[in-house]
Design a protein around this motif. Structure first.
Motif, PDB file in Angstrom:
ATOM      1  N   LEU A   1      70.223  63.909 -34.126  1.00  0.00           N
ATOM      2  CA  LEU A   1      69.542  64.905 -34.953  1.00  0.00           C
ATOM      3  C   LEU A   1      69.338  66.192 -34.170  1.00  0.00           C
ATOM      4  O   LEU A   1      69.592  67.293 -34.679  1.00  0.00           O
ATOM      5  CB  LEU A   1      68.203  64.360 -35.432  1.00  0.00           C
ATOM      6  CG  LEU A   1      67.335  65.337 -36.253  1.00  0.00           C
ATOM      7  CD1 LEU A   1      68.064  65.752 -37.529  1.00  0.00           C
ATOM      8  CD2 LEU A   1      65.988  64.713 -36.570  1.00  0.00           C
ATOM      9  N   GLY A   2      68.934  66.075 -32.913  1.00  0.00           N
ATOM     10  CA  GLY A   2      68.747  67.257 -32.076  1.00  0.00           C
ATOM     11  C   GLY A   2      70.040  68.025 -31.851  1.00  0.00           C
ATOM     12  O   GLY A   2      70.060  69.254 -31.862  1.00  0.00           O
ATOM     13  N   ALA A   3      71.121  67.277 -31.643  1.00  0.00           N
ATOM     14  CA  ALA A   3      72.428  67.915 -31.429  1.00  0.00           C
ATOM     15  C   ALA A   3      72.874  68.683 -32.667  1.00  0.00           C
ATOM     16  O   ALA A   3      73.343  69.830 -32.574  1.00  0.00           O
ATOM     17  CB  ALA A   3      73.458  66.859 -31.053  1.00  0.00           C
ATOM     18  N   LEU A   4      72.734  68.059 -33.828  1.00  0.00           N
ATOM     19  CA  LEU A   4      73.139  68.716 -35.074  1.00  0.00           C
ATOM     20  C   LEU A   4      72.304  69.966 -35.339  1.00  0.00           C
ATOM     21  O   LEU A   4      72.843  71.015 -35.738  1.00  0.00           O
ATOM     22  CB  LEU A   4      73.025  67.738 -36.247  1.00  0.00           C
ATOM     23  CG  LEU A   4      74.029  66.578 -36.248  1.00  0.00           C
ATOM     24  CD1 LEU A   4      73.727  65.615 -37.393  1.00  0.00           C
ATOM     25  CD2 LEU A   4      75.462  67.102 -36.363  1.00  0.00           C
ATOM     26  N   LEU A   5      70.998  69.863 -35.120  1.00  0.00           N
ATOM     27  CA  LEU A   5      70.132  71.025 -35.342  1.00  0.00           C
ATOM     28  C   LEU A   5      70.480  72.157 -34.382  1.00  0.00           C
ATOM     29  O   LEU A   5      70.475  73.335 -34.765  1.00  0.00           O
ATOM     30  CB  LEU A   5      68.665  70.623 -35.184  1.00  0.00           C
ATOM     31  CG  LEU A   5      68.067  69.760 -36.300  1.00  0.00           C
ATOM     32  CD1 LEU A   5      66.638  69.360 -35.966  1.00  0.00           C
ATOM     33  CD2 LEU A   5      68.110  70.507 -37.639  1.00  0.00           C
TER      34      LEU A   5
END
Length: 687
Positions: free
Chosen positions: A421-425
């Protein structure tokens, strides 16, 4: 057994020091070797003399680089060519043309235009008005909404008036508020007069070439000298004009004085994938339909001719003898790379040879300039990578013990779903904000223009400030969540703390700053040496690392805090907060995996923007920013991607290396911030 173990532990650091010292020496030697050979190429092994100088004008000092072939003497004066660079560039961007011209016996004068390089007058001296034309000049009208009033910051009005030239009719070049397009030659007129006065130059055989912004300057210089003569009464008007990605305008008395201003023998080098709409006649694609427009047919001199349908690329129309020769050469390249395109260079050499009646034994395709360019790139990369063994040597000094506390405990690694999730954001925030916030900062962000003077620098400030705000908010959300769970937020886990108290953290940051200053200081020192010994700085086509003058050094200090805050927070989110198990393993394979993850997160959003821009372009739909976001978001910050992505590639390597060595983000972030800020403030446009 214990004795052997003790010896091994003591010898390993010594071996690492020896290896680091060896790599440092090799890399620096490679850099000097490449620069030496590049210098021999630009001097054509002694057959070309190069002079750096400054010419004084009413506006201020204009810096230049002059290439003089041995064959040019007062007894045998040579033809001369003035070279005018584009927006965000400097005189060295024209090196390919200058070298190839000088090799063929031309005197080549390349200058830093207003607001660029070491020239002191800012871009403001070009002037501006409170209106803008949204089509090619002569095709506009108030009724159609293509001639409109504008307001906003000074830099916005200057940038919106690049197409508006000082020799145009007052309807375009002046406004009711008393503003005026004062000097669209941006120093070119003074340089042309200087070139024409040199005793070893035949001022009856002069030419011009410019790229992008320099094409508007070329039109303006040609107009300024259209009716000028030397002391013998002979015309010194340019007899050849080569436009590298240039805009055309209608030959109408309502645009300029067509009776008294004549442009001789104009070659237009047309980039098929030009990111700037005005160099594509405001249409999405460069194709054969351009050949049939009134503007292009008028340029070729075949408007109203029954043979108009036979208009073609790469075909010369008119005659050189009367100055009517015209040609549009289609180059399969983009805007930035036109300056070094081999076919474009060859066509230009042939054009100057015919128009200026100057021929030699070198074929137009006999070119060495790009060898020089690749050598300087190799020197730049060797110099940059030399920072890493230098850091290893410095870290072996006890005074830097506080900056290397090691990586935080593995228990602080993110859960895979949280990591994803952090990578996508990270990628989404970067991609969605880049086109909008760079353009907003570039032109309209209300920064005090007497302080923040870098135009493209302001674009990055707008983007960085947006991402800084997002990163602060997400960090506060994480800290608040930890508080709600009754936990203490782990600042060491995100690379910002030493984990050993506030005092140790402050000491760590101070040592990291000193370390970064020494690393970047080495690059700056090498660059000064290269400039002194070889008259070359570290670059590749674009002016990456140019030594500062006083004004630009001040700008560096003004912009650096914003750049530093961005890279510290960015590295905290990516290097530390998004670290994986690969960070804890030694060996090339693990280091590669660690870097690759960091590169994807640092550059992923930008690569999405690259795909948005160029995939539709190559498919024949048009540049994605223009097609899907609107023309406002095309142009400079899309074309700059070809230069920005390689920067991020290196930053991801150096930041990953520094994090793995120190366990915190400060050293890598501060080094990246200094280098990025140097690139922006060293040679690019200043108001």
């Amino acid at each position: 057994m214990a004795e052997h173990m003790s010896v091994a532990v003591e010898q390993r650091p010594k071996q690492n020091i020896k290896v680091s010292l060896l790599f440092l020496v090799i890399l620096v030697a490679v850099a000097f070797g490449c620069m030496f050979v590049a210098d021999r190429i630009q001097h054509d092994n002694g057959r070309i003399t190069i002079e750096d100088g400054v010419m004084s004008t009413d506006c201020g000092d204009i810096a230049y680089k002059l290439y003089i072939p041995q064959t040019a003497t007062p007894e045998t004066p040579a033809p001369g060519v003035l070279l005018l660079h584009g927006y965000q560039n400097d005189h060295e961007t024209n090196a390919a043309y200058a070298i190839e011209l000088a090799r063929r016996g031309y005197v080549a004068l390349s200058i830093d235009c207003f607001g660029h390089g070491a020239t002191t007058p800012g871009l403001t001296y070009r002037g501006y008005v409170n209106h803008v034309v949204k089509v090619n000049y002569g095709n506009d009208s108030v009724e159609d909404g293509t001639f409109v009033e504008i307001g906003g910051t000074t830099r916005y009005r200057i940038l919106m008036n690049f197409s508006n030239l000082s020799f145009f009719d007052d309807h375009y070049s002046k406004d009711s508020a008393g503003n005026v397009i004062a000097n669209s030659t941006v120093g070119g007129a003074s340089a042309y007069a200087y070139l024409a006065a040199l005793p070893y130059v035949d001022n009856t055989r002069l030419g011009l070439t410019g790229h992008s912004m320099g094409t508007w300057s070329s039109w303006s210089v040609a107009a300024a000298f259209a009716n000028s003569t030397n002391e013998k009464g002979e015309s010194i008007a340019p007899k050849a004009i080569v436009l590298q990605c240039g805009e055309l305008f209608r030959k109408l008395p309502t645009v300029y004085d067509v009776e008294n201003i004549k442009f001789n023998n104009v070659l237009l080098l047309q980039a098929k994938y030009d990111e700037f709409s005005y160099f594509r006649d405001y249409q999405f694609n460069v194709d054969d339909s351009l050949l049939k427009t009134p503007l292009r047919q008028e340029f070729l001199g075949i408007d109203g001719d029954e043979s108009a349908d036979t208009a073609a690329w790469n075909t010369t129309y008119g005659t050189f003898a009367d100055g009517s020769a015209r040609r549009m050469e289609l180059l399969i390249t983009n805007h930035r790379l036109t300056t070094h395109h081999a076919h474009g260079l060859a066509t230009a050499m042939d054009w100057f040879g015919t128009a200026l009646d100057h021929h030699n034994s070198l074929a137009p395709t006999d070119q060495v300039a790009m060898i020089k360019e690749w050598l300087v790139l190799a020197a730049m990369l060797a110099s940059l990578f030399a920072m890493l063994p230098l850091m290893n040597l410095l870290l072996a000094i006890p005074i830097f013990a506080a900056v290397q506390k090691g990586l935080p405990d593995r228990s602080t690694l993110k859960h895979p779903l949280s990591w994803l999730l952090g990578a996508l954001l990270t990628i989404v925030f970067s991609a969605t904000t880049y086109p909008f916030m760079t353009q907003l900062g570039h032109a309209l962000l209300p920064l005090p223009e007497n302080i923040f003077k870098m135009t493209v620098g302001n674009g990055f400030v707008g983007w960085y400030l947006t991402l800084i705000l997002i990163m602060i908010i997400t960090s506060l959300i994480g800290a608040h969540g930890a508080h709600n769970r009754g936990e203490t937020y782990n600042w060491q886990a995100v690379g910002l703390s030493s984990g050993a108290g506030a005092g140790q953290t402050v000491l760590m940051v101070i040592e990291a700053l000193v370390l970064a200053l020494l690393m970047v200081g080495m690059i700056y020192g090498l660059n000064l040496a290269f400039c002194k010994l070889f008259d070359l700085d570290l670059r590749f086509i674009w002016p990456f690392f140019r030594p500062f003058n006083e004004e630009r050094a001040k700008q560096f200090l003004i912009y650096l805090p914003i750049f530093a805050l961005f890279y510290v927070l960015n590295n905290s989110k990516i290097m530390a907060g998004q670290r994986t198990g690969a960070s804890y393993h030694q060996g090339f394979g693990w280091a590669f995996l660690d870097w690759f993850k960091n590169f994807v997160l640092m550059a992923g959003g930008i690569l999405c923007v690259v795909a948005l821009e160029y995939i539709p372009f190559f498919m024949g739909i048009g540049p994605g920013a223009d097609v899907y976001l609107g023309g406002t978001f095309g142009g400079p910050f899309m074309s700059i991607l070809i230069l920005f992505v390689p920067q991020v590639l290196f930053f991801s390597i150096s930041c990953t290396y520094c994090y793995r060595k120190t366990g915190n983000v400060w050293t890598g972030a501060l080094v990246a911030a200094m280098l990025a800020c140097w690139i922006v403030t060293g040679g690019s446009t200043i108001l």
